[in-house]
Enzyme design. Structure first.
Site, PDB file in Angstrom:
ATOM      1  N   GLU A   1       6.841   5.144  -1.564  1.00 35.12           N
ATOM      2  CA  GLU A   1       5.825   4.526  -0.712  1.00 35.12           C
ATOM      3  C   GLU A   1       5.210   5.600   0.187  1.00 35.12           C
ATOM      4  OE1 GLU A   1       6.626   0.067  -0.121  1.00 35.12           O
ATOM      5  OE2 GLU A   1       7.876   1.090   1.317  1.00 35.12           O
TER       6      GLU A   1
ATOM      7  N   GLY B   1       0.055  -0.511   4.492  1.00 35.36           N
ATOM      8  CA  GLY B   1      -0.659  -1.370   5.441  1.00 35.36           C
ATOM      9  C   GLY B   1      -2.016  -0.850   5.851  1.00 35.36           C
TER      10      GLY B   1
ATOM     11  N   ASN C   1       8.250  -7.407   0.136  1.00 33.46           N
ATOM     12  CA  ASN C   1       8.848  -7.104   1.441  1.00 33.46           C
ATOM     13  C   ASN C   1       8.030  -7.818   2.512  1.00 33.46           C
ATOM     14  OD1 ASN C   1       9.777  -6.031   3.824  1.00 33.46           O
ATOM     15  ND2 ASN C   1       9.073  -3.926   3.407  1.00 33.46           N
ATOM     16  N   TRP C   2       8.598  -8.878   3.061  1.00 32.60           N
ATOM     17  CA  TRP C   2       7.846  -9.685   4.041  1.00 32.60           C
ATOM     18  C   TRP C   2       7.802  -9.031   5.417  1.00 32.60           C
ATOM     19  CZ3 TRP C   2       9.728 -15.448   3.167  1.00 32.60           C
ATOM     20  CH2 TRP C   2       9.444 -15.825   1.838  1.00 32.60           C
ATOM     21  N   LYS C   3       8.570  -7.978   5.614  1.00 33.59           N
ATOM     22  CA  LYS C   3       8.636  -7.333   6.935  1.00 33.59           C
ATOM     23  C   LYS C   3       8.935  -8.392   8.006  1.00 33.59           C
ATOM     24  CE  LYS C   3       5.806  -3.678   5.109  1.00 33.59           C
ATOM     25  NZ  LYS C   3       4.831  -2.631   5.316  1.00 33.59           N
TER      26      LYS C   3
ATOM     27  N   GLU D   1       9.152   2.427   7.850  1.00 33.72           N
ATOM     28  CA  GLU D   1       9.089   1.830   9.189  1.00 33.72           C
ATOM     29  C   GLU D   1      10.442   1.925   9.889  1.00 33.72           C
ATOM     30  OE1 GLU D   1       7.423  -1.863   7.839  1.00 33.72           O
ATOM     31  OE2 GLU D   1       5.599  -0.792   7.289  1.00 33.72           O
TER      32      GLU D   1
ATOM     33  N   HIS E   1      13.315   2.242   4.550  1.00 34.92           N
ATOM     34  CA  HIS E   1      11.870   2.007   4.585  1.00 34.92           C
ATOM     35  C   HIS E   1      11.249   2.921   5.649  1.00 34.92           C
ATOM     36  CE1 HIS E   1       8.005   0.104   5.148  1.00 34.92           C
ATOM     37  NE2 HIS E   1       8.180  -0.474   3.973  1.00 34.92           N
TER      38      HIS E   1
ATOM     39  N   SER F   1      -0.200  -0.799  -0.032  1.00 31.98           N
ATOM     40  CA  SER F   1      -1.463  -1.506  -0.261  1.00 31.98           C
ATOM     41  C   SER F   1      -1.641  -1.982  -1.704  1.00 31.98           C
ATOM     42  CB  SER F   1      -2.649  -0.636   0.184  1.00 31.98           C
ATOM     43  OG  SER F   1      -2.571  -0.396   1.579  1.00 31.98           O
TER      44      SER F   1
ATOM     45  N   GLY G   1       3.954  -5.302   0.319  1.00 28.90           N
ATOM     46  CA  GLY G   1       4.068  -5.805   1.684  1.00 28.90           C
ATOM     47  C   GLY G   1       3.140  -6.998   1.893  1.00 28.90           C
ATOM     48  N   GLY G   2       2.011  -6.749   2.557  1.00 24.77           N
ATOM     49  CA  GLY G   2       1.085  -7.809   2.955  1.00 24.77           C
ATOM     50  C   GLY G   2       0.742  -8.799   1.848  1.00 24.77           C
TER      51      GLY G   2
HETATM   52  P1  13P Z   1       1.676  -3.006   2.244  1.00 29.91           P
HETATM   53  O1  13P Z   1       1.691  -3.547   0.822  1.00 29.91           O
HETATM   54  O2  13P Z   1       1.365  -4.055   3.261  1.00 29.91           O
HETATM   55  O3  13P Z   1       0.834  -1.775   2.343  1.00 29.91           O
HETATM   56  O4  13P Z   1       3.189  -2.556   2.561  1.00 29.91           O
HETATM   57  C1  13P Z   1       3.862  -1.762   1.659  1.00 29.91           C
HETATM   58  C2  13P Z   1       5.283  -1.684   2.049  1.00 29.91           C
HETATM   59  O5  13P Z   1       5.633  -1.059   3.044  1.00 29.91           O
HETATM   60  C3  13P Z   1       6.274  -2.408   1.245  1.00 29.91           C
HETATM   61  O6  13P Z   1       7.567  -2.080   1.594  1.00 29.91           O
END
Ligand code: 13P
Length: 262
Positions: free
Chosen positions: A171, A177, A13-15, A101, A99, A217, A238-239
């Site tokens: 999650e 994050g 997930n590149w956000k 967010e 998600h 993470s 994510g990251g």
């Molecule tokens: P991180 O891996 O950056 O913690 O993000 C997780 C996430 O929200 C994937 O959808």
């Protein structure tokens, strides 16, 4: 599309990151390595603006495409929204829905999640339904209540054939994050609760094949121990999915863990 958890499932997930040239560069590198990664299901989930360009690059490889959000109507006066047929048109097979967010900043609720899941399924898109508790909810001992409610409401009204086409991502919000990962046993506890819940609701056959991802993470260094847990079928990253190298490393670790637990 029927899905199965015979291989580990890794979705990046590149956000809200990257330009089109950066996206193209990343997926080119991933594609180059992808013949070595066929023991995993690989999905990249870029922002809307890059979907078509990314699709062109991954065409002919095993890498699949997902979007980060969807609206439930097919078309109309809904400024700023993107419909299921539009995502299909751009080459998507997957879409993340709910998600944390989106729930936190954009007013997504269990009800909108449910509508979006139904719309995605109606257009042959595979929803990745995201659920998870906040730190406060965990500390109060409400994790299972929260996750249980998200499952009940998010999947309300869906039949067994539809449930077979859904991916669930657990999650924990406190792990997203933050660099703080749930420990493998902490994650496994919730994953096994989710699978038990699916068994109660839809029977053992559906529950045992369900893909339940962990997100929060995930890094190359912790993937192996997380994926070794019985009820964890992959990761929503994510990251660490933004760079090809770390996403490839994560995939290799996941393949190793998955082979060993079989
Ligand atoms: P991180 O891996 O950056 O913690 O993000 C997780 C996430 O929200 C994937 O959808």
């Amino acid at each position: 599309m029927t899905i199965s958890n015979e291989k580990p499932f890794l979705a990046g997930n590149w956000k809200m990151h990257k330009t089109i040239p950066e996206a193209v560069e990343m997926v080119k590198a991933l594609k180059e390595e992808s013949p070595q990664l066929t023991d995993a299901e690989l999905v990249v989930i870029p922002p809307y603006t890059m979907l078509s360009e990314v699709k062109k690059v991954i065409e002919g490889s095993t890498i699949q495409l997902g979007a980060q959000n969807i609206f439930w109507e097919e078309k109309g006066a809904f400024t700023g929204e993107v419909s299921p047929p539009m995502l299909k048109d751009a080459g998507c097979q997957y879409v993340t829905i709910g998600h944390s967010e989106r729930r936190q900043y954009f007013g997504e609720t269990n009800e909108t999640v449910n509508k979006k899941i139904k719309a995605a399924l109606a257009h042959e898109l595979t929803p990745i339904m995201c659920i998870g508790e906040s730190l406060e909810e965990r500390e109060k001992g409400n994790t299972m209540d929260k996750v249980g409610t998200q499952i009940n409401s998010g999947l309300e009204g869906l039949g067994k054939d539809e449930i077979r086409r859904i991916v669930i991502a657990y999650e924990p919000i406190w792990a997203i994050g933050t660099g703080v990962t749930a420990t493998p046993p902490q994650a496994e506890e919730v994953h096994s609760f989710i699978r038990k819940k699916l068994t109660e609701k839809y029977g053992n056959e559906i529950a045992s094949y369900a893909i339940i991802l962990y997100g929060g993470s995930v890094k190359p260094a912790n993937t192996y121990s997380i994926l070794k847990e019985n009820n964890i079928n992959g990761a929503l990253v994510g990251g660490a999915s933004l760079e090809a190298d770390s996403f490839i490393q994560i995939t290799k670790e996941a393949i190793k863990a998955y082979k060993e637990k079989k």
